[in-house]
Design an enzyme around this catalytic site. Structure first.
Site, PDB file in Angstrom:
ATOM      1  N   CYS A 178       0.841  -1.183   0.000  1.00  0.00           N
ATOM      2  CA  CYS A 178       0.000   0.000   0.000  1.00  0.00           C
ATOM      3  C   CYS A 178       0.878   1.235   0.000  1.00  0.00           C
ATOM      4  O   CYS A 178       2.076   1.147   0.214  1.00  0.00           O
ATOM      5  CB  CYS A 178      -0.867   0.010   1.254  1.00  0.00           C
TER       6      CYS A 178
ATOM      7  N   LYS B 129       1.558  -1.115  -9.352  1.00  0.00           N
ATOM      8  CA  LYS B 129       2.814  -0.864 -10.074  1.00  0.00           C
ATOM      9  C   LYS B 129       4.005  -1.383  -9.288  1.00  0.00           C
ATOM     10  O   LYS B 129       4.961  -1.869  -9.862  1.00  0.00           O
ATOM     11  CB  LYS B 129       2.950   0.642 -10.340  1.00  0.00           C
TER      12      LYS B 129
HETATM   13  O1  M6R Z   1       9.431  -2.541  -9.988  1.00  0.00           O
HETATM   14  P1  M6R Z   1       9.883  -3.911 -10.338  1.00  0.00           P
HETATM   15  O2  M6R Z   1      10.625  -3.987 -11.629  1.00  0.00           O
HETATM   16  O3  M6R Z   1      10.699  -4.554  -9.234  1.00  0.00           O
HETATM   17  O4  M6R Z   1       8.571  -4.763 -10.484  1.00  0.00           O
HETATM   18  C1  M6R Z   1       8.607  -6.154 -10.629  1.00  0.00           C
HETATM   19  C2  M6R Z   1       7.268  -6.697 -11.074  1.00  0.00           C
HETATM   20  O5  M6R Z   1       6.306  -6.510 -10.084  1.00  0.00           O
HETATM   21  C3  M6R Z   1       6.802  -6.038 -12.376  1.00  0.00           C
HETATM   22  O6  M6R Z   1       7.756  -6.169 -13.379  1.00  0.00           O
HETATM   23  C4  M6R Z   1       5.474  -6.648 -12.858  1.00  0.00           C
HETATM   24  O7  M6R Z   1       5.678  -7.971 -13.246  1.00  0.00           O
HETATM   25  C5  M6R Z   1       4.952  -5.773 -13.995  1.00  0.00           C
HETATM   26  N1  M6R Z   1       3.614  -5.363 -13.705  1.00  0.00           N
HETATM   27  C6  M6R Z   1       4.973  -6.451 -15.315  1.00  0.00           C
HETATM   28  O8  M6R Z   1       4.464  -5.661 -16.330  1.00  0.00           O
END
Ligand code: M6R
Length: 564
Positions: free
Chosen positions: A2, A559
Site C-alpha cells: 500500500c 505498479k
Molecule cells: O518494480 P519492479 O521492476 O521490481 O517490479 C517487478 C514486477 O512486479 C513487475 O515487473 C510486474 O511484473 C509488472 N507489472 C509487469 O508488467
C-alpha cells in the site's frame, strides 16, 4: 502493498497535500483509499472504494494541518469500506494506516477479543491499532507502547498513527520502506519518495525505529533509546513542464522506447563509473535477482555475460542456502526499486558486493545497494512495464560488452528498427482484431527465445486478461496440445536462423486448425529481438483497449509490489 502519506503543516491545510501524495502512490495499490485528520479532540476519517479521484469528489472540507492517508492493495480481507484504511481503535484514541503484513495477527486478535475488543474488519491492521490502544491504556505512554508493539508484532509493517489528543504523527517501521521528509512548510512521512514532492531533505527510517513528527521537529527511537539521525538533501531531476496527460500511459511508454535508448546512450556514452566496471570485471560469479518483467529482463540480459558463471533467481524464490558461490556480485533489477521481494533478498546479501539497477533514482534499492545504476527510462506510470524492460536489457548488454563504438552503434541500429515497428502497426492491429474475443493463447519458442515468450505472455495476460502460457515448442505435444481447438492463437518467436526448428510444432498447430503467428528476428544485431518485444507490447495494448480493459491499471495489480 500500500501507499502511505502523513503530514504536519505549519500554516496550511493538509488534505490537498494528502490527496496529491496518494495520487502519486496509487501505483502501489488502488483497491481503496482513505484519509484521517486531527481536529480538536477528534479524529475525522473518510474512505472510498476505488480511486483517489472518487475520494476527492466526496471528501469533507477541513483546515486541519495534521493528517494521514492510505491507498490499499487488499491482502487481508475483501475490498470493502470496513477493510479500507485508516483504522481506528475501539475507544477512538488511535487511528492508523499500515503497509505490510502481520503474520501473528490471529493470535493477537484472539487475545484482544478475550479482553473485550470488538473487530469490524477482516484486516490484520485493526489488530495493530487496538493492541496499541491496549498497551497505551496500561502504561500511559505512546513511545513505550510503540516499543511494545514492535516487540509483539511479527511480520512487516510501516505504521503512521494519529493520537486523538495531540498534533503529532507517530510512526513505527519494520521491513518495508518509510521516509521522513522536511520541507519549509512542515514535516512529512511517506512510503515513497515521489509522494514527498515538497520535501527538500529526507532520511530513511530504519527497521524497529519509531518516533513522531510535529510541525517543526522529529524524534526517533529504537528500543527506548533516542537516536540522532541527520537529514540528506534530496536530488531532484528537472521537471518536464510540457507534460500532457496521455489517454493511455502504456501506449505513451511503448512509444518512448526509442527515446529511452537515446537517454541511455547520452547518459552512459562516456562509460560506467569505474568502480562498477571494476567490480563486474573482477566478479566471476554473477547472481541476478528480480521479479516479474525485471526477472525476464535479467534472464535475457544475463546471456550477454558469456564468460562468467551466471545465476538468475526470482526474488520471491531466493534461498541463501542454495547459493553455491560464496564470492558473487549480486545484480538487482527493479524498475521501481521498491519491490519487497527484491529488497528482502538485498537485506540477506548486503555483506556481498551488490549492484542495483532501477529507474527511480531515490528508490530504496539504489539507496541500499553498494553500487547503483539508473535505467534512465524516465517515470513509468502504466502498471505493465514496457520501456523499463528494454532499458534493463540494454544496460545488461552494455555492462557485459562494454561501452564502445560497436555496442553503441548496435543500440542506434536497434533504435531505428524499433521506430519502424512503431510506425507500422497495421499487422499487429489486424492480429489484435482477429483474436480480440479469444480467452486463451500460447507463446512458443526454443532455447533462449523462451525468455522473450515469458515476457510477451506475461504482458498479454496482465492487461488483456486473456489466459496465456509460455511453453518450449517441443513440449506442446507432451500435454498442452490438449487445449488446442479451431482458431486457437499460438505465437511463435524465433530468430530467422533457427526458424526451421519450429516446423514440427507449427505443423502440429495447423493440423488442429489452430492459428500460428510466427514472429522472427534477425540475430545479426545481438539486440535484434527488441523490436519483436515492442510488437508484443503493442499487441497487448491494442487488445486491452479493444477489450475495454483498464489498460494502465489492470485489476488486482499494482505498479510496485511492496508485500512479500
Ligand atoms: O518494480 P519492479 O521492476 O521490481 O517490479 C517487478 C514486477 O512486479 C513487475 O515487473 C510486474 O511484473 C509488472 N507489472 C509487469 O508488467
Amino acid at each position: 502493498m500500500c501507499g502511505i502519506i502523513a503530514s504536519i503543516f505549519k500554516n496550511q491545510a493538509v488534505l490537498p497535500f494528502l490527496l496529491e501524495g496518494l495520487k502519486k502512490e496509487e501505483y502501489r495499490g488502488y483497491d481503496s483509499c482513505g484519509v484521517a485528520i486531527i481536529e480538536p479532540h477528534k479524529i475525522h476519517i473518510q474512505k472510498e472504494i476505488g480511486r483517489i479521484e472518487k475520494l476527492k469528489e466526496h471528501l469533507f472540507t477541513s483546515s486541519s494541518k495534521v493528517g494521514i492517508g492510505h491507498t490499499r492493495w487488499a491482502t487481508h480481507g475483501k475490498n470493502n469500506l470496513n477493510n479500507a484504511h485508516p483504522h481506528i481503535s475501539n475507544k477512538g484514541l488511535f487511528c492508523l494506516v499500515h503497509n505490510g503484513t502481520i503474520y501473528n495477527y490471529q493470535e493477537i486478535k484472539e487475545d484482544l477479543l478475550n479482553k473485550g475488543y470488538l473487530f469490524y474488519s477482516q484486516t490484520d491492521t485493526e489488530c495493530i491499532v487496538n493492541l496499541l490502544e491496549h498497551f497505551y491504556l496500561q502504561c500511559g505512554d505512546i513511545l513505550s507502547s510503540l516499543n511494545e508493539l514492535d516487540k509483539t508484532l511479527k511480520g512487516t509493517y510501516v505504521l503512521c498513527i494519529l493520537f486523538k489528543e495531540e498534533n503529532r504523527i507517530y510512526f513505527l517501521k519494520k521491513s518495508t520502506p518509510l521516509m521522513l521528509g522536511k520541507s519549509k512548510n512542515g514535516l512529512h512521512l511517506s512510503s515513497d519518495m515521489r509522494a514527498l514532492e515538497l520535501a527538500t531533505d529526507y532520511l530513511d527510517i530504519e527497521d524497529n525505529e519509531y518516533g513522531f513528527i510535529d510541525e517543526n521537529h522529529y524524534e526517533i527511537y529504537k528500543a527506548q533509546k533516542r537516536i540522532e539521525k541527520k537529514l540528506y538533501k534530496i536530488q531532484k531531476e528537472k521537471e518536464d513542464t510540457n507534460q500532457v496527460i496521455p489517454s493511455f500511459y502504456m501506449e505513451k511508454e511503448i512509444h518512448e522506447i526509442p527515446m529511452v535508448i537515446d537517454r541511455i546512450i547520452k547518459h552512459y556514452q562516456n562509460d560506467f563509473d569505474i568502480k562498477i566496471k571494476e567490480v563486474i570485471k573482477k566478479a566471476n560469479n554473477l547472481i541476478f535477482v528480480g521479479s516479474g518483467t525485471s526477472y525476464h529482463a535479467a534472464l535475457r540480459g544475463s546471456l550477454y555475460f558469456e564468460n562468467k558463471n551466471v545465476q538468475v533467481i526470482l526474488a520471491s524464490e531466493f534461498d541463501l542456502n542454495s547459493i553455491k558461490n560464496d564470492n558473487a556480485l549480486y545484480i538487482f533489477l527493479s524498475q521501481s526499486g521498491e519491490t519487497l521481494d527484491v529488497l528482502k533478498v538485498l537485506e540477506k546479501v548486503s555483506h556481498y558486493d551488490t549492484l542495483g539497477i532501477s529507474n527511480v533514482a531515490n528508490s530504496s534499492l539504489l539507496r541500499k545497494c553498494k553500487y547503483a545504476l539508473e535505467m534512465k527510462a524516465k517515470e513509468e506510470v502504466a502498471v505493465a512495464s514496457t520501456k523499463a524492460y528494454v532499458a534493463e536489457v540494454l544496460l545488461l548488454y552494455l555492462l557485459a560488452k562494454g561501452i564502445n563504438q560497436n555496442t553503441l552503434q548496435n543500440l542506434k541500429d536497434i533504435q531505428q528498427e524499433i521506430k519502424d515497428h512503431l510506425l507500422h502497426q497495421e499487422k499487429i492491429l489486424s492480429i489484435a482484431e482477429s483474436i480480440k474475443n479469444k480467452e486463451n493463447a500460447y507463446f512458443l519458442a526454443k532455447g533462449k527465445d523462451i525468455y522473450l515468450c515469458k515476457e510477451a505472455s506475461l504482458k498479454l495476460k496482465e492487461v488483456t486478461y486473456i489466459h496465456s502460457e509460455c511453453l518450449f515448442a517441443g513440449e506442446l505435444k507432451h500435454g498442452p496440445i490438449a487445449l488446442l481447438e479451431k482458431d486457437f492463437p499460438i505465437f511463435f518467436i524465433t530468430s530467422l536462423k533457427n526458424k526451421e526448428n519450429l516446423n514440427s510444432a507449427i505443423e502440429e498447430v495447423t493440423a488442429r486448425e489452430g492459428i500460428p503467428y510466427i514472429f522472427t528476428y534477425d540475430e545479426h544485431n545481438p539486440l535484434g529481438y527488441l523490436p519483436l518485444i515492442t510488437d508484443f507490447f503493442l499487441l497487448s495494448f491494442h487488445l486491452a483497449k479493444m477489450r475495454k480493459k483498464d489498460v494502465d491499471k489492470p485489476r488486482n495489480l499494482a505498479k510496485s509490489v511492496t508485500v512479500d
